[in-house]
Design a protein around this motif. Structure first.
Motif, PDB file in Angstrom:
ATOM      1  N   VAL A 109      -9.743 -24.216  72.317  1.00 22.13           N
ATOM      2  CA  VAL A 109     -10.271 -25.409  71.675  1.00 22.13           C
ATOM      3  C   VAL A 109      -9.411 -25.716  70.459  1.00 22.13           C
ATOM      4  CG1 VAL A 109     -12.254 -26.433  70.498  1.00 22.13           C
ATOM      5  CG2 VAL A 109     -12.617 -24.864  72.427  1.00 22.13           C
ATOM      6  N   ARG A 110      -8.989 -26.968  70.348  1.00 21.72           N
ATOM      7  CA  ARG A 110      -8.248 -27.371  69.160  1.00 21.72           C
ATOM      8  C   ARG A 110      -9.246 -27.819  68.094  1.00 21.72           C
ATOM      9  NH1 ARG A 110      -3.727 -32.216  68.504  1.00 21.72           N
ATOM     10  NH2 ARG A 110      -3.063 -31.620  66.384  1.00 21.72           N
ATOM     11  N   ALA A 111      -9.329 -27.043  67.023  1.00 22.37           N
ATOM     12  CA  ALA A 111     -10.299 -27.324  65.972  1.00 22.37           C
ATOM     13  C   ALA A 111      -9.971 -26.489  64.744  1.00 22.37           C
ATOM     14  CB  ALA A 111     -11.722 -27.010  66.447  1.00 22.37           C
ATOM     15  N   SER A 112     -10.608 -26.830  63.631  1.00 23.32           N
ATOM     16  CA  SER A 112     -10.433 -26.096  62.385  1.00 23.32           C
ATOM     17  C   SER A 112     -11.472 -24.989  62.270  1.00 23.32           C
ATOM     18  CB  SER A 112     -10.578 -27.051  61.192  1.00 23.32           C
ATOM     19  OG  SER A 112     -10.679 -26.313  59.975  1.00 23.32           O
ATOM     20  N   GLY A 113     -11.032 -23.844  61.767  1.00 28.75           N
ATOM     21  CA  GLY A 113     -11.972 -22.758  61.523  1.00 28.75           C
ATOM     22  C   GLY A 113     -12.938 -23.042  60.397  1.00 28.75           C
ATOM     23  N   LEU A 114     -12.659 -24.075  59.607  1.00 26.82           N
ATOM     24  CA  LEU A 114     -13.552 -24.438  58.507  1.00 26.82           C
ATOM     25  C   LEU A 114     -14.738 -25.270  58.990  1.00 26.82           C
ATOM     26  CD1 LEU A 114     -10.901 -25.332  55.765  1.00 26.82           C
ATOM     27  CD2 LEU A 114     -12.034 -23.150  56.181  1.00 26.82           C
ATOM     28  N   ALA A 115     -14.692 -25.734  60.223  1.00 26.01           N
ATOM     29  CA  ALA A 115     -15.794 -26.507  60.808  1.00 26.01           C
ATOM     30  C   ALA A 115     -15.786 -26.247  62.311  1.00 26.01           C
ATOM     31  CB  ALA A 115     -15.647 -27.998  60.510  1.00 26.01           C
ATOM     32  N   LEU A 116     -16.262 -25.094  62.717  1.00 27.46           N
ATOM     33  CA  LEU A 116     -16.195 -24.691  64.118  1.00 27.46           C
ATOM     34  C   LEU A 116     -17.115 -25.557  64.981  1.00 27.46           C
ATOM     35  CD1 LEU A 116     -16.242 -20.807  63.630  1.00 27.46           C
ATOM     36  CD2 LEU A 116     -14.305 -22.201  64.394  1.00 27.46           C
ATOM     37  N   PRO A 117     -16.602 -26.093  66.079  1.00 27.18           N
ATOM     38  CA  PRO A 117     -17.416 -26.964  66.938  1.00 27.18           C
ATOM     39  C   PRO A 117     -18.258 -26.168  67.938  1.00 27.18           C
ATOM     40  CG  PRO A 117     -15.188 -26.886  67.779  1.00 27.18           C
ATOM     41  CD  PRO A 117     -15.199 -26.033  66.524  1.00 27.18           C
ATOM     42  N   PHE A 118     -19.048 -25.231  67.418  1.00 30.21           N
ATOM     43  CA  PHE A 118     -19.894 -24.383  68.247  1.00 30.21           C
ATOM     44  C   PHE A 118     -21.286 -24.305  67.629  1.00 30.21           C
ATOM     45  CE2 PHE A 118     -15.561 -23.006  68.946  1.00 30.21           C
ATOM     46  CZ  PHE A 118     -15.499 -22.918  70.328  1.00 30.21           C
ATOM     47  N   ALA A 119     -22.280 -24.102  68.482  1.00 28.59           N
ATOM     48  CA  ALA A 119     -23.661 -24.026  68.014  1.00 28.59           C
ATOM     49  C   ALA A 119     -23.903 -22.736  67.251  1.00 28.59           C
ATOM     50  CB  ALA A 119     -24.612 -24.112  69.210  1.00 28.59           C
ATOM     51  N   ASP A 120     -24.943 -22.726  66.451  1.00 27.61           N
ATOM     52  CA  ASP A 120     -25.368 -21.506  65.779  1.00 27.61           C
ATOM     53  C   ASP A 120     -25.670 -20.429  66.822  1.00 27.61           C
ATOM     54  OD1 ASP A 120     -25.297 -23.201  63.624  1.00 27.61           O
ATOM     55  OD2 ASP A 120     -27.433 -23.050  63.133  1.00 27.61           O
ATOM     56  N   PRO A 138     -11.131 -19.750  52.247  1.00 29.19           N
ATOM     57  CA  PRO A 138     -11.287 -18.670  53.225  1.00 29.19           C
ATOM     58  C   PRO A 138     -12.728 -18.250  53.469  1.00 29.19           C
ATOM     59  CG  PRO A 138     -10.379 -17.838  51.149  1.00 29.19           C
ATOM     60  CD  PRO A 138     -10.346 -19.323  51.071  1.00 29.19           C
ATOM     61  N   TRP A 139     -13.581 -18.360  52.460  1.00 29.63           N
ATOM     62  CA  TRP A 139     -14.948 -17.869  52.651  1.00 29.63           C
ATOM     63  C   TRP A 139     -15.825 -18.920  53.321  1.00 29.63           C
ATOM     64  CZ3 TRP A 139     -12.917 -13.765  52.768  1.00 29.63           C
ATOM     65  CH2 TRP A 139     -12.035 -13.314  51.798  1.00 29.63           C
ATOM     66  N   GLN A 140     -15.381 -20.172  53.323  1.00 30.90           N
ATOM     67  CA  GLN A 140     -16.017 -21.159  54.197  1.00 30.90           C
ATOM     68  C   GLN A 140     -15.715 -20.809  55.651  1.00 30.90           C
ATOM     69  OE1 GLN A 140     -15.302 -25.306  53.219  1.00 30.90           O
ATOM     70  NE2 GLN A 140     -15.630 -25.949  55.342  1.00 30.90           N
ATOM     71  N   LEU A 141     -14.503 -20.359  55.902  1.00 32.41           N
ATOM     72  CA  LEU A 141     -14.145 -19.865  57.230  1.00 32.41           C
ATOM     73  C   LEU A 141     -15.059 -18.710  57.624  1.00 32.41           C
ATOM     74  CD1 LEU A 141     -11.961 -19.599  59.613  1.00 32.41           C
ATOM     75  CD2 LEU A 141     -10.903 -17.893  58.131  1.00 32.41           C
ATOM     76  N   GLY A 142     -15.229 -17.747  56.713  1.00 34.15           N
ATOM     77  CA  GLY A 142     -16.094 -16.606  57.003  1.00 34.15           C
ATOM     78  C   GLY A 142     -17.531 -17.007  57.259  1.00 34.15           C
ATOM     79  N   THR A 143     -18.023 -17.956  56.484  1.00 29.99           N
ATOM     80  CA  THR A 143     -19.401 -18.421  56.653  1.00 29.99           C
ATOM     81  C   THR A 143     -19.591 -19.108  57.998  1.00 29.99           C
ATOM     82  OG1 THR A 143     -19.660 -18.665  54.254  1.00 29.99           O
ATOM     83  CG2 THR A 143     -21.200 -19.887  55.651  1.00 29.99           C
TER      84      THR A 143
END
Length: 256
Positions: A109-120, A138-143
């Motif tokens: 999937v082409r997407a940013s790790g800062l806003a993952l296009p996946f459900a909780d 980076p910690w937004q990525l982790g979250t």
């Protein structure tokens, strides 16, 4: 049993020397370098899951944030996991096509790790290998990684510590002069900016910040230096020293 107990048996000096010897092939032979790193990472994640759950992760879904061109996809497919790779750079996604004999196993999937296009709570394992130092938050990525991981699943976030010996990436040890100076020095020497350019695609991420973020989530279960032998893991617990001697920090979290 602690989550790291199984992997600790693999974390030997011989492994450290072997991985260090592969780093010199990153530019001239990326298939060799990334193939070795991917195989080692798949083994590490499998060991961590076994330590936490008492079973191998065969059949589990793994989301790889910043998965790149597919070397990790092949390694995790070989280990029996369902692989999903997320990568924002289209050219990076296809860089290893010939070396992998076409499209590797898994979905991408082409997407940013800062806003993952996946459900909780949608994946069993969420991995990020050497990506956190390349994003401005980076910690937004982790979250985000925690958000998409099922309760009882596992997040493995591994990143290069800025003040460690590899913090400057291809800029070498000049990063100890400061990020901006190192970037300017590289550009003068080579006639173009570094691929991992300080302030745009490379950021100063400390061990202390990662440990503090992990602790704040309430989900942290382990932290250790990725490439060190087990007897050197104590460095992670020593402030200041860890910033220089822990070249790559692994944070392991289990959301509840």
């Amino acid at each position: 049993m602690a989550v790291t107990d199984v992997f600790a048996r693999r974390a030997t000096l011989a492994r450290s020397v072997r991985l260090l010897s592969e780093f010199r092939y990153e530019q001239p032979d990326p298939a060799r370098f990334y193939g070795a790193l991917a195989a080692d990472t798949a083994a590490m994640v499998g060991d961590l899951w076994l330590g936490a759950r008492g079973e191998h992760p065969v059949g589990r879904t793994l989301l790889d944030v910043g998965g790149g061109p597919g070397y990790f996809a092949a390694a995790f497919a070989d280990a029996g996991l369902r692989y999903i790779g997320v990568e924002p750079d289209e050219s990076e996604m296809h860089a290893a096509g010939p070396a992998l004999g076409g499209n590797p196993a898994g979905a991408f999937v082409r997407a940013s790790g800062l806003a993952l296009p996946f459900a909780d709570d949608s994946v069993d394992i969420c991995l990020s290998s050497n990506v956190a130092e390349h994003v401005p938050r980076p910690w937004q990525l982790g979250t985000e990684m925690l958000r998409v991981t099922k309760p009882g699943g596992m997040v493995v976030l591994s990143y290069t510590v800025w003040l460690g010996p590899f913090g400057g990436h291809e800029m070498g040890l000049s990063h100890y002069l400061g990020g901006q100076r190192a970037a300017a020095r590289y550009a003068r020497k080579h006639g173009h900016p570094a691929k991992n350019d300080y302030g745009s695609s490379l950021f100063a991420v400390s061990a202390a910040d990662g440990l503090a973020w992990a602790a704040s989530t309430g989900a942290a279960v382990a932290a250790f230096p990725r490439y060190h032998p087990r007897w050197a893991w104590w460095m992670t617990r020593v402030p200041v020293l860890r910033e220089f001697l822990v070249s790559n920090l692994v944070l392991v979290l289990v959301p509840r």
